[in-house]
Design a protein around this motif. Structure first.
Motif, PDB file in Angstrom:
ATOM      1  N   ASP A 182       0.833  -1.199   0.000  1.00 11.81           N
ATOM      2  CA  ASP A 182       0.000   0.000   0.000  1.00 11.81           C
ATOM      3  C   ASP A 182       0.872   1.255   0.000  1.00 11.81           C
ATOM      4  N   PRO A 183       1.545   1.539  -1.113  1.00 19.33           N
ATOM      5  CA  PRO A 183       2.506   2.647  -1.114  1.00 19.33           C
ATOM      6  C   PRO A 183       1.892   4.041  -1.223  1.00 19.33           C
ATOM      7  N   LEU A 184       0.582   4.135  -1.503  1.00 21.97           N
ATOM      8  CA  LEU A 184      -0.004   5.442  -1.769  1.00 21.97           C
ATOM      9  C   LEU A 184      -0.944   5.949  -0.689  1.00 21.97           C
ATOM     10  N   SER A 185      -1.348   5.099   0.236  1.00 17.17           N
ATOM     11  CA  SER A 185      -2.272   5.531   1.276  1.00 17.17           C
ATOM     12  C   SER A 185      -1.576   6.439   2.294  1.00 17.17           C
ATOM     13  N   THR A 186      -2.362   7.357   2.859  1.00 14.87           N
ATOM     14  CA  THR A 186      -1.887   8.244   3.920  1.00 14.87           C
ATOM     15  C   THR A 186      -2.904   8.211   5.058  1.00 14.87           C
ATOM     16  N   GLU A 187      -2.671   9.003   6.072  1.00 18.55           N
ATOM     17  CA  GLU A 187      -3.619   9.071   7.185  1.00 18.55           C
ATOM     18  C   GLU A 187      -4.978   9.580   6.733  1.00 18.55           C
ATOM     19  N   ASP A 188      -4.983  10.402   5.686  1.00 18.22           N
ATOM     20  CA  ASP A 188      -6.228  11.012   5.222  1.00 18.22           C
ATOM     21  C   ASP A 188      -6.759  10.393   3.925  1.00 18.22           C
ATOM     22  N   TYR A 189      -6.027   9.424   3.360  1.00 19.57           N
ATOM     23  CA  TYR A 189      -6.439   8.880   2.058  1.00 19.57           C
ATOM     24  C   TYR A 189      -6.183   7.382   2.016  1.00 19.57           C
ATOM     25  N   ASP A 190      -7.250   6.634   1.747  1.00 18.49           N
ATOM     26  CA  ASP A 190      -7.163   5.179   1.632  1.00 18.49           C
ATOM     27  C   ASP A 190      -7.145   4.833   0.153  1.00 18.49           C
ATOM     28  N   ALA A 191      -5.949   4.573  -0.386  1.00 19.90           N
ATOM     29  CA  ALA A 191      -5.789   4.396  -1.826  1.00 19.90           C
ATOM     30  C   ALA A 191      -6.363   3.070  -2.309  1.00 19.90           C
ATOM     31  N   PRO A 192      -7.159   3.083  -3.397  1.00 18.05           N
ATOM     32  CA  PRO A 192      -7.604   1.844  -4.034  1.00 18.05           C
ATOM     33  C   PRO A 192      -6.634   1.454  -5.150  1.00 18.05           C
ATOM     34  N   TYR A 193      -6.591   0.170  -5.502  1.00 12.96           N
ATOM     35  CA  TYR A 193      -5.666  -0.312  -6.528  1.00 12.96           C
ATOM     36  C   TYR A 193      -6.390  -1.259  -7.484  1.00 12.96           C
ATOM     37  N   CYS A 194      -5.954  -1.260  -8.734  1.00 11.11           N
ATOM     38  CA  CYS A 194      -6.508  -2.169  -9.732  1.00 11.11           C
ATOM     39  C   CYS A 194      -5.485  -2.376 -10.847  1.00 11.11           C
ATOM     40  N   TRP A 195      -5.816  -3.246 -11.815  1.00  8.61           N
ATOM     41  CA  TRP A 195      -4.983  -3.522 -12.984  1.00  8.61           C
ATOM     42  C   TRP A 195      -3.547  -3.908 -12.602  1.00  8.61           C
ATOM     43  N   SER A 196      -3.405  -4.745 -11.600  1.00  7.05           N
ATOM     44  CA  SER A 196      -2.063  -5.127 -11.142  1.00  7.05           C
ATOM     45  C   SER A 196      -1.500  -6.275 -11.964  1.00  7.05           C
ATOM     46  N   SER A 197      -0.193  -6.268 -12.142  1.00  6.51           N
ATOM     47  CA  SER A 197       0.507  -7.356 -12.833  1.00  6.51           C
ATOM     48  C   SER A 197       1.976  -7.339 -12.431  1.00  6.51           C
ATOM     49  N   VAL A 198       2.653  -8.451 -12.697  1.00  7.37           N
ATOM     50  CA  VAL A 198       4.076  -8.596 -12.395  1.00  7.37           C
ATOM     51  C   VAL A 198       4.851  -8.556 -13.710  1.00  7.37           C
ATOM     52  N   SER A 199       5.999  -7.920 -13.716  1.00  5.60           N
ATOM     53  CA  SER A 199       6.828  -7.863 -14.912  1.00  5.60           C
ATOM     54  C   SER A 199       7.281  -9.265 -15.307  1.00  5.60           C
ATOM     55  N   GLY A 227       1.985   8.435 -14.974  1.00  2.06           N
ATOM     56  CA  GLY A 227       0.960   9.325 -15.478  1.00  2.06           C
ATOM     57  C   GLY A 227      -0.275   8.541 -15.905  1.00  2.06           C
ATOM     58  N   MET A 228      -1.118   9.169 -16.708  1.00  6.63           N
ATOM     59  CA  MET A 228      -2.345   8.510 -17.145  1.00  6.63           C
ATOM     60  C   MET A 228      -2.021   7.413 -18.154  1.00  6.63           C
ATOM     61  N   VAL A 229      -2.026   6.185 -17.700  1.00 10.10           N
ATOM     62  CA  VAL A 229      -1.851   5.011 -18.552  1.00 10.10           C
ATOM     63  C   VAL A 229      -2.842   3.975 -18.028  1.00 10.10           C
ATOM     64  N   HIS A 230      -4.045   3.964 -18.586  1.00 13.98           N
ATOM     65  CA  HIS A 230      -5.080   3.067 -18.107  1.00 13.98           C
ATOM     66  C   HIS A 230      -4.984   1.708 -18.801  1.00 13.98           C
ATOM     67  N   ALA A 231      -5.518   0.685 -18.149  1.00  8.82           N
ATOM     68  CA  ALA A 231      -5.454  -0.690 -18.649  1.00  8.82           C
ATOM     69  C   ALA A 231      -4.024  -1.046 -19.068  1.00  8.82           C
ATOM     70  N   PRO A 232      -3.031  -0.825 -18.191  1.00  9.40           N
ATOM     71  CA  PRO A 232      -1.630  -0.997 -18.589  1.00  9.40           C
ATOM     72  C   PRO A 232      -1.219  -2.462 -18.689  1.00  9.40           C
ATOM     73  N   VAL A 233      -0.333  -2.729 -19.641  1.00 13.24           N
ATOM     74  CA  VAL A 233       0.258  -4.059 -19.810  1.00 13.24           C
ATOM     75  C   VAL A 233       1.755  -3.891 -20.043  1.00 13.24           C
ATOM     76  N   TRP A 234       2.517  -4.901 -19.677  1.00 17.26           N
ATOM     77  CA  TRP A 234       3.957  -4.852 -19.855  1.00 17.26           C
ATOM     78  C   TRP A 234       4.335  -5.092 -21.316  1.00 17.26           C
ATOM     79  N   ARG A 235       5.340  -4.365 -21.788  1.00 14.58           N
ATOM     80  CA  ARG A 235       6.042  -4.706 -23.026  1.00 14.58           C
ATOM     81  C   ARG A 235       7.471  -5.026 -22.610  1.00 14.58           C
ATOM     82  N   GLY A 236       7.766  -6.313 -22.437  1.00 13.45           N
ATOM     83  CA  GLY A 236       9.039  -6.693 -21.854  1.00 13.45           C
ATOM     84  C   GLY A 236       9.107  -6.212 -20.415  1.00 13.45           C
ATOM     85  N   ASN A 237      10.315  -5.948 -19.941  1.00 19.01           N
ATOM     86  CA  ASN A 237      10.508  -5.469 -18.571  1.00 19.01           C
ATOM     87  C   ASN A 237      10.728  -3.963 -18.483  1.00 19.01           C
TER      88      ASN A 237
END
Length: 307
Positions: A182-199, A227-237
């Motif tokens: 959870d690298p983006l959450s703070t005391e005032d913000y509970d960050a949601p996550y989606c579109w996760s993948s491993v290289s 930045g704004m890169v929605h539905a991201p997928v890896w191209r190599g590493n």
């Protein structure tokens, strides 16, 4: 005058740096008797695309050489995060029962065209992953391995790195050990996550939070915003491909396919001057081709070359 020249030199340098790739060709993929197809995914042979409906229902294959379509299933949600084995002989897909809020996983044997259930009445399953011929599934806070040639499930820790989302939180399993990242959450913000993948080298995470995509180490450190890169997928590493889209809160107004370095630099639009919505890209195994669909269900195949 010197300041103007210096400004122009800096702008020119940035433009040159951003244009890392050349679009060699762009062509529409004919989908046989199927009028519209969405969410294309490359099969390992690079000649066939797995496609589904706009809402991820059903599943089929488009042969790009013969321009023919093979229907596989009409199951609801079958195209949602379906995964393909490394040898291209098996697809693991799902059927979603909306009324009962249950999911059943199926193994689709493409050699014999047979469908077999793998896990029945699962409460929730998000990401699936194939590594060395074994399917990885996270269920109830633990991971399960499924061998394709086995008659039943093997309940054992996943030996590799596996990432998924649980209750909109990023969860990484390393050799079966569960870690909430959870690298983006703070005391005032509970960050949601989606579109996760491993290289592909299993060393980096890729995910979306809010309106931006991010890359980090497996433990969430060394966070880089793409930045704004929605539905991201890896191209190599080293590169990430996704879509840069805009809407009015109700409908999409525009969308382009973009590519960016995994370190957050050199972002480049690959589709330009198009009146169509270019969305949800997939990258071939060798990184030379990108497939994506338009808002009307046309499939395009783009060939790119690194400069």
């Amino acid at each position: 005058m010197k300041k103007i020249l210096l400004f122009l030199m800096v702008v020119s340098a940035l433009i040159v740096d951003a244009q890392q790739f050349e679009v060699v060709s762009l062509q529409q993929v004919k989908t046989g008797e199927r009028e519209a197809a969405y969410h294309p995914r490359f099969m390992p042979n690079g000649k066939t695309l797995m496609v589904c409906d706009e809402n991820y229902d059903g599943l089929g294959l488009v042969n790009m050489e013969s321009q023919s379509y093979t229907h596989l299933t009409d199951m609801r949600g079958a195209g949602y995060k379906a995964v393909i084995s490394e040898d291209g002989k098996t697809i693991v897909t799902r059927e979603i029962n909306v009324m009962e809020q249950k999911t059943t996983l199926y193994k689709l044997d493409l050699v014999n065209m047979e469908l077999h259930s793998v896990m029945n009445d699962v409460d929730h399953v998000n990401n699936l992953d194939f590594v060395n011929g074994e399917l990885s599934v996270a269920q109830r806070g633990a991971t399960t391995r499924y061998r394709l040639n086995a008659a039943k499930l093997i309940y054992a820790p996943v030996k590799d790195v596996y990432v998924t989302e649980e209750d909109l939180k990023l969860v990484v399993y390393v050799s079966g050990v569960r870690n909430v990242i959870d690298p983006l959450s703070t005391e005032d913000y509970d960050a949601p996550y989606c579109w996760s993948s491993v290289s592909p080298n299993r060393e980096k995470l890729l995910f979306v939070s809010g309106n931006d995509a991010y890359v980090s180490n497996i433990d969430g450190t060394d966070l880089v915003c793409l930045g704004m890169v929605h539905a991201p997928v890896w191209r190599g590493n080293d590169h990430v491909v996704g879509m840069e889209d805009y809407d009015d809160g109700h409908v999409f107004l525009g969308s382009d396919i973009v590519i960016v370095k995994a370190d957050g630099t050199g972002k480049q639009k690959l589709t330009t001057n198009s009146s169509e919505l270019n969305m949800y890209p997939s990258v071939s195994a060798d990184g030379s081709k990108i497939a994506y669909h338009t808002g009307e269900g046309k499939i395009y195949l783009m060939t790119i070359k690194e400069k």
